[in-house]
Design an enzyme around this catalytic site. Structure first.
Site, PDB file in Angstrom:
ATOM      1  N   THR A 126       0.881  -1.234   0.027  1.00 44.10           N
ATOM      2  CA  THR A 126      -0.326  -0.106   0.030  1.00 44.10           C
ATOM      3  C   THR A 126       0.832   1.269   0.000  1.00 44.10           C
ATOM      4  OG1 THR A 126      -1.716   1.313   1.277  1.00 44.10           O
ATOM      5  CG2 THR A 126      -0.120  -0.180   2.464  1.00 44.10           C
ATOM      6  N   TYR A 166      -2.048   0.481  10.685  1.00 37.61           N
ATOM      7  CA  TYR A 166      -2.180  -0.192   9.435  1.00 37.61           C
ATOM      8  C   TYR A 166      -0.768   0.230   8.594  1.00 37.61           C
ATOM      9  CZ  TYR A 166      -3.679  -0.922   4.295  1.00 37.61           C
ATOM     10  OH  TYR A 166      -3.671  -1.378   3.146  1.00 37.61           O
TER      11      TYR A 166
END
Length: 344
Positions: A126, A166
């Site tokens: 990501t 995250y």
């Protein structure tokens, strides 16, 4: 050819499994079916035909993964898509986020290493590994934000800054993948993906905003915009991403050990609401009422991928414009309106 897709009943996973099934590959889907819509995606995959093998399991369980690799030691390609995918969820439950993303990815790599096999292992990473990029100068325009110094987007050389649990868990997974190539010679490729959207994406408020806004608009659900709504992302249609997954395998000798930024790039960008909202209203032919709320932790005002490296090295180029891709997704939502209503 045999591939294993972890998280293969998810949005990206089911589209990936479908493509490889249609290409004649043996496809093993490993998924715990915990996400909304996963069971529906699996039923859909079973209608595709081909050599599909579903194994229910969780990447947090190393013994399950090792048993999977023992049974499928002849695997050629592992596409690792299983994970916890929302920044907001990671803030609420950082331990679970770490166990799924960091430990789960480590388990995948260790399961491969324990068998002494060397399939290509692709990690879906990501752009959040770059953090909020507070030191990058940003210009505010009428309908969105823009970089002052990065007209082509953010390159792979940008400093890592794992902002949010995250970002930390995905960043750890990202680096483990890279290092298992260097230390153990397992061919890995890391794709730091930007905003992916498309068919079978059961987007929610916390993740998958393109699909969520369209689904919410069609079903008459309330829509909340966090921050100014001018946040800009480069968006990539699912078919373009799966094309890249195919290319990575075909050119594994070129991409093994590499890390790439992947997204729509500077040509395929949208502001979260000031541009995308107008597109939805045009599709629906009506105005939408939305409410605004505070910025969320780790939210970037703008993130656009510099995709020149992967385009140059692997010969891949995104082909589906946001206008076309969003129209295709909207059509899929209309066709599956009743199924979506039952889920939302």
């Amino acid at each position: 050819m045999k591939i294993i897709v972890t998280g293969g009943a998810g949005f990206i996973g089911s589209n990936t499994a479908k493509r490889f099934l249609e290409k004649g590959a043996k496809v093993v889907v490993f998924d715990n079916l915990s996400r909304r819509g996963a069971a529906e995606n699996l039923k859909w995959l079973e209608t595709i035909g081909g050599d599909l093998n579903f194994v229910k399991g969780d990447i947090r369980n190393f013994h399950s993964l090792r048993a999977l690799l023992e049974r499928h030691a002849d695997v050629n390609y592992i596409i690792h898509l299983a994970g916890q995918v929302a920044v907001t969820t990671s803030v609420v439950n950082p331990r679970e986020d770490f166990e799924v993303n960091a430990v789960g990815t480590f388990n995948v790599l260790e399961a491969v290493r324990s068998q002494g096999i060397k399939p290509l292992v692709l990690e879906s990473s990501t752009n959040k590994v770059y953090g909020g990029m507070e030191n990058v100068r940003v210009i505010e325009k009428t309908d969105g934000y823009a970089y002052q110094d990065f007209p082509q987007g953010i390159p792979e050389s940008m400093n890592l800054d794992f902002h949010s649990p995250y970002g930390c868990s995905k960043g750890a997974a990202d680096q483990y993948m890279h290092d298992y190539y260097r230390i153990y010679g397992i061919p890995t490729v890391v794709l730091r993906q930007s905003c992916i959207y498309g068919y079978r994406q059961f987007g929610i408020e916390d993740q998958g905003w393109v699909a969520w806004f369209l689904i919410a608009a069609v079903l008459g659900k309330p829509i909340t915009i966090y921050g100014s709504g001018k946040q800009v992302r480069d968006v990539l249609f699912i078919e373009d991403l799966v094309d890249l997954y195919e290319i990575c395998y075909d050119k594994k000798d070129l991409c093994a050990g590499k890390i790439y930024n992947v997204g729509g790039g500077p040509k395929f960008t949208l502001s979260v609401w000031h541009q995308f909202g107008l597109m939805i209203e045009k599709l629906l032919d009506r105005k939408l009422k939305v409410q605004y709320s505070d910025w969320r932790p780790g939210d970037q005002k703008i993130y656009v991928s510099d995709i020149r490296r992967i385009c140059n090295e692997l010969g891949w180029t995104p082909g589906v414009s946001p206008e076309k891709g969003i129209s295709l997704l909207y059509g899929w939502i209309l066709e599956n309106k009743e199924m979506l209503r039952s889920l939302f």
